[in-house]
Design a protein around this motif. Structure first.
Motif, mmCIF file in Angstrom:
data_model
loop_
_atom_site.group_PDB
_atom_site.id
_atom_site.type_symbol
_atom_site.label_atom_id
_atom_site.label_comp_id
_atom_site.label_asym_id
_atom_site.label_seq_id
_atom_site.Cartn_x
_atom_site.Cartn_y
_atom_site.Cartn_z
ATOM 1 N N THR A 83 0.856 -1.187 0.000
ATOM 2 C CA THR A 83 0.000 0.000 0.000
ATOM 3 C C THR A 83 0.888 1.232 0.000
ATOM 4 N N ARG A 84 0.573 2.172 -0.902
ATOM 5 C CA ARG A 84 1.285 3.452 -0.893
ATOM 6 C C ARG A 84 0.332 4.546 -1.347
ATOM 7 N N CYS A 85 0.618 5.739 -0.899
ATOM 8 C CA CYS A 85 -0.167 6.891 -1.325
ATOM 9 C C CYS A 85 0.366 7.342 -2.669
ATOM 10 N N GLU A 86 -0.512 7.354 -3.646
ATOM 11 C CA GLU A 86 -0.131 7.721 -5.005
ATOM 12 C C GLU A 86 -0.309 9.214 -5.264
ATOM 13 N N LYS A 87 -1.275 9.819 -4.586
ATOM 14 C CA LYS A 87 -1.588 11.218 -4.851
ATOM 15 C C LYS A 87 -2.329 11.813 -3.657
ATOM 16 N N VAL A 88 -2.036 13.077 -3.376
ATOM 17 C CA VAL A 88 -2.783 13.831 -2.370
ATOM 18 C C VAL A 88 -3.271 15.103 -3.037
ATOM 19 N N GLY A 89 -4.578 15.285 -3.055
ATOM 20 C CA GLY A 89 -5.171 16.502 -3.600
ATOM 21 C C GLY A 89 -5.581 17.437 -2.480
ATOM 22 N N ASN A 90 -6.526 18.326 -2.743
ATOM 23 C CA ASN A 90 -6.996 19.252 -1.722
ATOM 24 C C ASN A 90 -7.818 18.531 -0.648
ATOM 25 N N LYS A 91 -8.836 17.776 -1.076
ATOM 26 C CA LYS A 91 -9.699 17.066 -0.131
ATOM 27 C C LYS A 91 -9.625 15.552 -0.257
ATOM 28 N N SER A 92 -8.871 15.059 -1.240
ATOM 29 C CA SER A 92 -8.837 13.614 -1.468
ATOM 30 C C SER A 92 -7.415 13.083 -1.530
ATOM 31 N N MET A 93 -7.319 11.771 -1.368
ATOM 32 C CA MET A 93 -6.062 11.043 -1.443
ATOM 33 C C MET A 93 -6.319 9.795 -2.263
ATOM 34 N N THR A 94 -5.312 9.316 -2.988
ATOM 35 C CA THR A 94 -5.439 8.082 -3.743
ATOM 36 C C THR A 94 -4.394 7.095 -3.250
ATOM 37 N N LEU A 95 -4.872 5.909 -2.845
ATOM 38 C CA LEU A 95 -3.966 4.832 -2.452
ATOM 39 C C LEU A 95 -3.885 3.828 -3.587
ATOM 40 N N PHE A 96 -2.675 3.326 -3.844
ATOM 41 C CA PHE A 96 -2.451 2.271 -4.827
ATOM 42 C C PHE A 96 -1.974 1.041 -4.075
ATOM 43 N N GLN A 97 -2.611 -0.106 -4.359
ATOM 44 C CA GLN A 97 -2.267 -1.339 -3.665
ATOM 45 C C GLN A 97 -2.076 -2.474 -4.659
ATOM 46 N N GLN A 98 -1.228 -3.425 -4.274
ATOM 47 C CA GLN A 98 -1.024 -4.627 -5.068
ATOM 48 C C GLN A 98 -1.029 -5.844 -4.162
ATOM 49 N N LEU A 99 -1.681 -6.928 -4.628
ATOM 50 C CA LEU A 99 -1.573 -8.219 -3.963
ATOM 51 C C LEU A 99 -0.451 -8.978 -4.633
ATOM 52 N N LEU A 100 0.500 -9.436 -3.836
ATOM 53 C CA LEU A 100 1.682 -10.132 -4.347
ATOM 54 C C LEU A 100 1.712 -11.567 -3.842
ATOM 55 N N VAL A 101 2.098 -12.462 -4.726
ATOM 56 C CA VAL A 101 2.370 -13.852 -4.364
ATOM 57 C C VAL A 101 3.756 -14.157 -4.913
ATOM 58 N N GLY A 102 4.699 -14.425 -4.027
ATOM 59 C CA GLY A 102 6.075 -14.676 -4.461
ATOM 60 C C GLY A 102 6.658 -13.519 -5.247
ATOM 61 N N GLU A 105 5.127 -11.650 -7.328
ATOM 62 C CA GLU A 105 4.388 -11.431 -8.572
ATOM 63 C C GLU A 105 3.036 -10.781 -8.271
ATOM 64 N N VAL A 106 2.695 -9.745 -9.036
ATOM 65 C CA VAL A 106 1.425 -9.031 -8.837
ATOM 66 C C VAL A 106 0.277 -9.890 -9.339
ATOM 67 N N ARG A 107 -0.705 -10.136 -8.463
ATOM 68 C CA ARG A 107 -1.884 -10.914 -8.831
ATOM 69 C C ARG A 107 -3.130 -10.046 -8.978
ATOM 70 N N SER A 108 -3.178 -8.917 -8.272
ATOM 71 C CA SER A 108 -4.267 -7.949 -8.459
ATOM 72 C C SER A 108 -3.805 -6.589 -7.955
ATOM 73 N N GLU A 109 -4.485 -5.546 -8.465
ATOM 74 C CA GLU A 109 -4.160 -4.164 -8.101
ATOM 75 C C GLU A 109 -5.448 -3.431 -7.780
ATOM 76 N N SER A 110 -5.343 -2.449 -6.894
ATOM 77 C CA SER A 110 -6.509 -1.655 -6.535
ATOM 78 C C SER A 110 -6.112 -0.207 -6.298
ATOM 79 N N ARG A 111 -6.973 0.686 -6.735
ATOM 80 C CA ARG A 111 -6.832 2.108 -6.416
ATOM 81 C C ARG A 111 -8.064 2.515 -5.627
#
Length: 131
Positions: free
Chosen positions: A77-96, A98-104
């Motif tokens: 999990t990491r913060c990808e962007k911070v705006g005035n009133k909002s923030m965007t988190l980017f996440q990845q599920l990893l197995v070994g 390797e990225v298996r899914s991503e979410s914003r």
């Protein structure tokens, strides 16, 4: 550079579908576990219980590969962007590794006493961006 937090995930029997995969709903809960860990370790637990909190307003997930029973699953999990009133988190599920899914997820700062969205507090902004 924004801080990336890695959280180990404990699978539960109910996460597994008849094809011995972790189902998509369970994967979304894994992202939520990562968010909670990120809030606690990066922003502080008060963003979940205080008068000023974070509220998720939007999520999108891409499923890129299978997650199977007994896989060693980790979510980053990491913060990808911070705006005035909002923030965007980017996440990845990893197995070994390797990225298996991503979410914003788009989050807003919210004053629960007044029941209104507010600008992202400067202290949160600094912690999110690793300043």
């Amino acid at each position: 550079m924004a801080r990336t937090l890695e959280t180990p995930i404990q699978q539960r029997f109910t996460d597994i579908d008849p094809f011995v995969h972790v189902n998509n709903v369970a994967q979304q809960t894994y992202f939520d576990v990562g968010k909670t860990d990120f809030y606690d370790k990066v922003l502080g637990a008060e963003v979940l219980t205080g008068d000023l909190r974070i509220v998720v307003v939007s999520t999108s997930t891409s499923f890129l590969g299978q997650v199977r029973m007994r896989d060693d699953v980790r979510v980053t999990t990491r913060c990808e962007k911070v705006g005035n009133k909002s923030m965007t988190l980017f996440q990845q599920l990893l197995v070994g590794g390797e990225v298996r899914s991503e979410s914003r997820s788009v989050l807003v700062a919210f004053d629960f006493v007044r029941q209104v969205g507010i600008p992202v507090p400067e202290a949160w902004r600094q912690r999110l961006l690793g300043e």
